[in-house]
Motif scaffolding. Structure first.
Motif, PDB file in Angstrom:
ATOM      1  N   GLY A 150       0.783  -1.233   0.000  1.00  0.00           N
ATOM      2  CA  GLY A 150       0.000   0.000   0.000  1.00  0.00           C
ATOM      3  C   GLY A 150       0.810   1.276   0.000  1.00  0.00           C
ATOM      4  O   GLY A 150       0.242   2.370   0.003  1.00  0.00           O
ATOM      5  N   PHE A 151       2.137   1.163  -0.015  1.00  0.00           N
ATOM      6  CA  PHE A 151       2.966   2.367   0.051  1.00  0.00           C
ATOM      7  C   PHE A 151       3.183   2.950  -1.348  1.00  0.00           C
ATOM      8  O   PHE A 151       3.512   2.223  -2.285  1.00  0.00           O
ATOM      9  CB  PHE A 151       4.309   2.066   0.721  1.00  0.00           C
ATOM     10  N   THR A 152       2.997   4.256  -1.434  1.00  0.00           N
ATOM     11  CA  THR A 152       3.065   4.921  -2.732  1.00  0.00           C
ATOM     12  C   THR A 152       4.178   5.965  -2.791  1.00  0.00           C
ATOM     13  O   THR A 152       4.592   6.360  -3.871  1.00  0.00           O
ATOM     14  CB  THR A 152       1.726   5.613  -3.018  1.00  0.00           C
ATOM     15  N   ILE A 153       4.614   6.438  -1.644  1.00  0.00           N
ATOM     16  CA  ILE A 153       5.719   7.404  -1.557  1.00  0.00           C
ATOM     17  C   ILE A 153       6.662   6.937  -0.458  1.00  0.00           C
ATOM     18  O   ILE A 153       6.219   6.420   0.574  1.00  0.00           O
ATOM     19  CB  ILE A 153       5.193   8.825  -1.245  1.00  0.00           C
ATOM     20  N   ALA A 154       7.953   7.144  -0.686  1.00  0.00           N
ATOM     21  CA  ALA A 154       8.941   6.720   0.308  1.00  0.00           C
ATOM     22  C   ALA A 154      10.062   7.741   0.398  1.00  0.00           C
ATOM     23  O   ALA A 154      10.471   8.323  -0.607  1.00  0.00           O
ATOM     24  CB  ALA A 154       9.528   5.357  -0.064  1.00  0.00           C
ATOM     25  N   GLN A 155      10.531   7.961   1.604  1.00  0.00           N
ATOM     26  CA  GLN A 155      11.781   8.705   1.772  1.00  0.00           C
ATOM     27  C   GLN A 155      12.917   7.690   1.842  1.00  0.00           C
ATOM     28  O   GLN A 155      12.929   6.819   2.726  1.00  0.00           O
ATOM     29  CB  GLN A 155      11.763   9.570   3.033  1.00  0.00           C
ATOM     30  N   LEU A 156      13.838   7.811   0.913  1.00  0.00           N
ATOM     31  CA  LEU A 156      14.950   6.866   0.819  1.00  0.00           C
ATOM     32  C   LEU A 156      16.052   7.242   1.798  1.00  0.00           C
ATOM     33  O   LEU A 156      16.456   8.406   1.863  1.00  0.00           O
ATOM     34  CB  LEU A 156      15.516   6.859  -0.600  1.00  0.00           C
ATOM     35  N   ALA A 168      16.101  11.271   0.120  1.00  0.00           N
ATOM     36  CA  ALA A 168      15.327  11.761  -1.031  1.00  0.00           C
ATOM     37  C   ALA A 168      13.934  11.155  -0.963  1.00  0.00           C
ATOM     38  O   ALA A 168      13.735  10.078  -0.387  1.00  0.00           O
ATOM     39  CB  ALA A 168      16.013  11.381  -2.336  1.00  0.00           C
ATOM     40  N   ILE A 169      12.972  11.851  -1.538  1.00  0.00           N
ATOM     41  CA  ILE A 169      11.589  11.371  -1.527  1.00  0.00           C
ATOM     42  C   ILE A 169      11.197  10.997  -2.946  1.00  0.00           C
ATOM     43  O   ILE A 169      11.355  11.796  -3.882  1.00  0.00           O
ATOM     44  CB  ILE A 169      10.650  12.461  -0.972  1.00  0.00           C
ATOM     45  N   VAL A 170      10.696   9.780  -3.103  1.00  0.00           N
ATOM     46  CA  VAL A 170      10.316   9.290  -4.433  1.00  0.00           C
ATOM     47  C   VAL A 170       8.911   8.698  -4.388  1.00  0.00           C
ATOM     48  O   VAL A 170       8.440   8.249  -3.340  1.00  0.00           O
ATOM     49  CB  VAL A 170      11.298   8.208  -4.951  1.00  0.00           C
ATOM     50  N   ALA A 171       8.254   8.713  -5.537  1.00  0.00           N
ATOM     51  CA  ALA A 171       7.016   7.961  -5.717  1.00  0.00           C
ATOM     52  C   ALA A 171       7.391   6.544  -6.109  1.00  0.00           C
ATOM     53  O   ALA A 171       8.359   6.325  -6.839  1.00  0.00           O
ATOM     54  CB  ALA A 171       6.158   8.607  -6.800  1.00  0.00           C
ATOM     55  N   LEU A 172       6.657   5.567  -5.604  1.00  0.00           N
ATOM     56  CA  LEU A 172       6.937   4.166  -5.933  1.00  0.00           C
ATOM     57  C   LEU A 172       6.114   3.776  -7.148  1.00  0.00           C
ATOM     58  O   LEU A 172       5.331   2.835  -7.135  1.00  0.00           O
ATOM     59  CB  LEU A 172       6.620   3.273  -4.735  1.00  0.00           C
ATOM     60  N   GLY A 173       6.280   4.543  -8.207  1.00  0.00           N
ATOM     61  CA  GLY A 173       5.444   4.380  -9.392  1.00  0.00           C
ATOM     62  C   GLY A 173       6.114   3.577 -10.483  1.00  0.00           C
ATOM     63  O   GLY A 173       6.921   2.679 -10.220  1.00  0.00           O
ATOM     64  N   SER A 174       5.766   3.917 -11.722  1.00  0.00           N
ATOM     65  CA  SER A 174       6.287   3.190 -12.861  1.00  0.00           C
ATOM     66  C   SER A 174       7.805   3.286 -12.905  1.00  0.00           C
ATOM     67  O   SER A 174       8.383   4.338 -12.650  1.00  0.00           O
ATOM     68  CB  SER A 174       5.701   3.773 -14.152  1.00  0.00           C
ATOM     69  N   SER A 175       8.446   2.177 -13.280  1.00  0.00           N
ATOM     70  CA  SER A 175       9.902   2.190 -13.389  1.00  0.00           C
ATOM     71  C   SER A 175      10.354   2.999 -14.595  1.00  0.00           C
ATOM     72  O   SER A 175      11.550   3.202 -14.786  1.00  0.00           O
ATOM     73  CB  SER A 175      10.428   0.763 -13.482  1.00  0.00           C
ATOM     74  N   TYR A 176       9.406   3.474 -15.420  1.00  0.00           N
ATOM     75  CA  TYR A 176       9.747   4.286 -16.587  1.00  0.00           C
ATOM     76  C   TYR A 176       9.578   5.770 -16.330  1.00  0.00           C
ATOM     77  O   TYR A 176       9.719   6.590 -17.212  1.00  0.00           O
ATOM     78  CB  TYR A 176       8.913   3.854 -17.796  1.00  0.00           C
ATOM     79  N   SER A 177       9.256   6.089 -15.075  1.00  0.00           N
ATOM     80  CA  SER A 177       9.185   7.488 -14.680  1.00  0.00           C
ATOM     81  C   SER A 177      10.376   7.782 -13.779  1.00  0.00           C
ATOM     82  O   SER A 177      10.942   6.897 -13.159  1.00  0.00           O
ATOM     83  CB  SER A 177       7.876   7.751 -13.930  1.00  0.00           C
ATOM     84  N   THR A 178      10.761   9.048 -13.699  1.00  0.00           N
ATOM     85  CA  THR A 178      11.873   9.402 -12.810  1.00  0.00           C
ATOM     86  C   THR A 178      11.472   9.197 -11.355  1.00  0.00           C
ATOM     87  O   THR A 178      12.293   8.817 -10.520  1.00  0.00           O
ATOM     88  CB  THR A 178      12.284  10.862 -13.008  1.00  0.00           C
ATOM     89  N   ASN A 179      10.201   9.470 -11.022  1.00  0.00           N
ATOM     90  CA  ASN A 179       9.636   9.209  -9.690  1.00  0.00           C
ATOM     91  C   ASN A 179      10.205  10.072  -8.575  1.00  0.00           C
ATOM     92  O   ASN A 179       9.742   9.994  -7.445  1.00  0.00           O
ATOM     93  CB  ASN A 179       9.804   7.729  -9.293  1.00  0.00           C
ATOM     94  N   VAL A 180      11.222  10.868  -8.849  1.00  0.00           N
ATOM     95  CA  VAL A 180      11.834  11.669  -7.786  1.00  0.00           C
ATOM     96  C   VAL A 180      10.961  12.884  -7.490  1.00  0.00           C
ATOM     97  O   VAL A 180      10.622  13.658  -8.380  1.00  0.00           O
ATOM     98  CB  VAL A 180      13.246  12.131  -8.193  1.00  0.00           C
ATOM     99  N   LEU A 181      10.583  13.030  -6.225  1.00  0.00           N
ATOM    100  CA  LEU A 181       9.779  14.177  -5.813  1.00  0.00           C
ATOM    101  C   LEU A 181      10.660  15.274  -5.219  1.00  0.00           C
ATOM    102  O   LEU A 181      10.511  16.445  -5.560  1.00  0.00           O
ATOM    103  CB  LEU A 181       8.728  13.746  -4.786  1.00  0.00           C
TER     104      LEU A 181
END
Length: 565
Positions: A150-156, A168-181
């Motif tokens: 259920g996690f959609t955003i993570a601080q690495l 850094a904070i990223v979205a746990l989305g598509s691997s084809y997106s940069t996802n970096v917030l």
């Protein structure tokens, strides 16, 4: 480690195959392109927009990764992908305020010939504030497991020494997106000293952190003077001081990993002395220092994990303990029960908190949350810790944490109220991408079997599937008294047929069967955890292979080879 597994048997195939295929395919986007439509409409679902809101029947309209509307009878645009939500319960996407999923530790640098252990170079001593967690991150199977929970955003959190780098904070989305917030959101720090050199102890780490911080302050002052005056010697700008400047200026906080009470007090002491913003993270033992935590005004991240109950259950087998043993059992049980109730005491103390998932098994998260709630944590606070509190601590409340127009399309779609025993996550939406997960029909107790007793003793033929192929073996379980033991066979990592290992920690709770076993490869031991549901003679489970992620595990009980004793 990975090379060893790659040479040997099915475990290597699972690991390498999964990682490589994951990098190529996203669940909702197997072609690697954007979905046919960026517009989704979830209709007639029960929506919990905020932690304190009751569920309300309504629709959610999503476009371009953003929530466009929430409410009843929304106008659905033509071409939208419609998801019938009649039986679904929808929550804001969860946020982990600290994770090591997808993080790979950089290689240790070689020591110089003139190495002096009492005064090592910063990088060798584990002082690398210039590093970014983004550079250590990849979308591996542990990230997939986290998203499935259920996690959609993570601080690495970067890996390394006492100051491993910036989060850094990223979205746990598509691997084809940069996802970096966001990058450089906090400085990660801990009390882990360096081996064989200074600082090697927690006290040494405190002294070194103080030294680095104060030297950065001094360098910053000299740099300011050098920029405005002539005739001054050029200040020495090192990568360490340059990277620490954001902390000293108060632009970013320090995330101090502090598992137990002494470490918590030490982190608070350093923050008070030096004046930096503090986030206490990875808290596991904190009940006795709640007042100090509250007085410090530090932000708080507790570990989403609870201690194992093996020691408590083992007491039940001791039918005639001595008085001394009884007293010891009582202390163990009290410590265990206190650990279960710690989160609720944070809530009672009025200390807002979020969760960190560093080192946490994703498969255990829902069970851990239920345990915390059973022991006093309110569902509202549990959901706040997963959503709004985490968003507030990370500074992303405008974009995430609730279901509202203009927020990121990060959603959790469950089959039942999320904290209920039978809840299963059917979909997770991240940044508008939809990830689908298989749900299972729960077994109902058979007629004449009112206690739902499940038979697990016997020999099970199992298979485990991964993108690289399948493996198989035999799982043997036998019952001895009230305990279960057994063995499991699998492909030898050295490539020479099958080997067998004992299974440990066998638990049967209702239909849920879990156990662990060790695989030894080239002298290294890998722990494998298996957990799932038994339905008659079928076992549908997930096998988690240490850092490599989780894979399907299916077993069938062979009725002719029941291993009873």
């Amino acid at each position: 480690m990975r090379k060893t597994l790659l040479r040997a048997g099915v475990f290597c195939l699972m690991v390498s195959g999964w990682i490589s295929s994951y990098q190529v395919n996203a669940q909702s986007d197997p072609t690697g392109k954007r979905p046919i439509t960026d517009t989704h409409a979830i209709t007639n679902a029960t929506v919990f927009a905020t932690p304190d809101a009751s569920g309300v029947k309504g629709d959610i309209l999503i476009k371009n990764g953003l929530i466009q509307g929430v409410g009843a009878n929304l106008s659905i645009p033509a071409g939208a992908k419609v998801i019938a939500g009649d039986s679904l319960f929808i929550y804001p996407g969860f946020i982990t305020a600290g994770t090591d999923a997808g993080i790979t530790k950089p290689a240790d640098p070689e020591k110089p010939e003139n190495f002096i252990s009492s005064n090592p170079p910063d990088e060798i001593a584990g002082i690398t504030p210039w590093r970014s967690a983004v550079d250590q991150f990849s979308m591996d199977s542990k990230v997939e497991d986290l998203r499935k929970a259920g996690f959609t955003i993570a601080q690495l959190i970067p890996d390394g020494g006492m100051i491993p780098g910036k989060t850094a904070i990223v979205a746990l989305g598509s691997s084809y997106s940069t996802n970096v917030l966001l990058t450089n959101t906090a400085l990660a720090a801990n009390f882990n000293g360096a081996r064989g050199m200074y600082p090697g102890t927690a006290v040494g780490v405190m002294a070194k952190f103080r030294d680095v911080y104060k030297n950065t302050q001094l360098t910053s002052q000299r740099s300011a003077s050098y920029a405005s005056q002539t005739g001054l010697k050029r200040p020495e700008i090192t990568p360490t001081f340059n990277a620490m400047a954001e902390v000293v200026s108060g632009n970013i906080p320090v995330m101090f990993s502090a598992n137990e009470e002494l470490e918590i007090l030490r982190a608070i002491s350093l923050s008070k002395e030096l004046g930096f913003k503090l986030i206490l993270t990875d808290l596991e033992e904190y009940e006795e220092v709640l007042e100090e935590i509250k007085a410090s005004s530090a932000q708080v991240l507790i570990k989403l994990e609870l201690p194992d109950d093996k020691a408590v259950k083992a007491q039940e087998e001791d039918k005639e303990p001595s008085d001394e043993v009884k007293a010891r059992y009582a202390r163990v049980k009290e410590a265990y029960e206190n650990a279960l109730a710690q989160a609720s005491k944070l809530e009672e103390a009025g200390i807002p908190f979020a969760f960190t998932t560093v080192g946490v098994k994703s498969n255990d998260i829902s069970k851990t949350l239920r345990k915390m709630i059973e022991n006093g944590l309110t569902e509202e606070m549990a959901m706040a810790a997963l959503t709004t509190n985490a968003a507030e601590i990370l500074g992303i409340s405008k974009a995430a944490g609730t279901i509202a127009k203009g927020k990121m399309a990060n959603l959790v779609l469950a089959t039942e109220p999320i904290f209920s025993e039978d809840a299963q996550i059917k979909h997770v939406m991240v940044d508008g991408y939809l990830f689908d997960y298989e749900t299972k029909t729960k077994k109902k107790a058979k007629e004449g079997d009112s206690d739902g007793t499940v038979q697990i003793a016997g020999n099970w033929d199992y298979t485990s599937e991964s993108p690289a192929g399948s493996s198989s073996g035999t799982l043997m379980i036998k019952k001895e008294g009230s305990e279960y033991t057994g063995t499991i066979s699998y492909d030898d990592p050295s490539g020479s047929g099958k080997v067998t290992s004992p299974i440990v920690g066998v638990k049967l709770e209702g239909q849920k069967l879990s156990f662990s076993f060790e695989v030894v490869a080239s002298g290294m031991t890998i722990m494998v955890d298996v957990a799932g549901d038994v339905d008659g003679s079928s076992y549908d489970a997930t096998m988690t292979v240490a850092e490599y992620g989780s894979f399907p595990f299916e077993g069938t009980l062979n009725p002719t080879l029941i291993a009873t004793k």
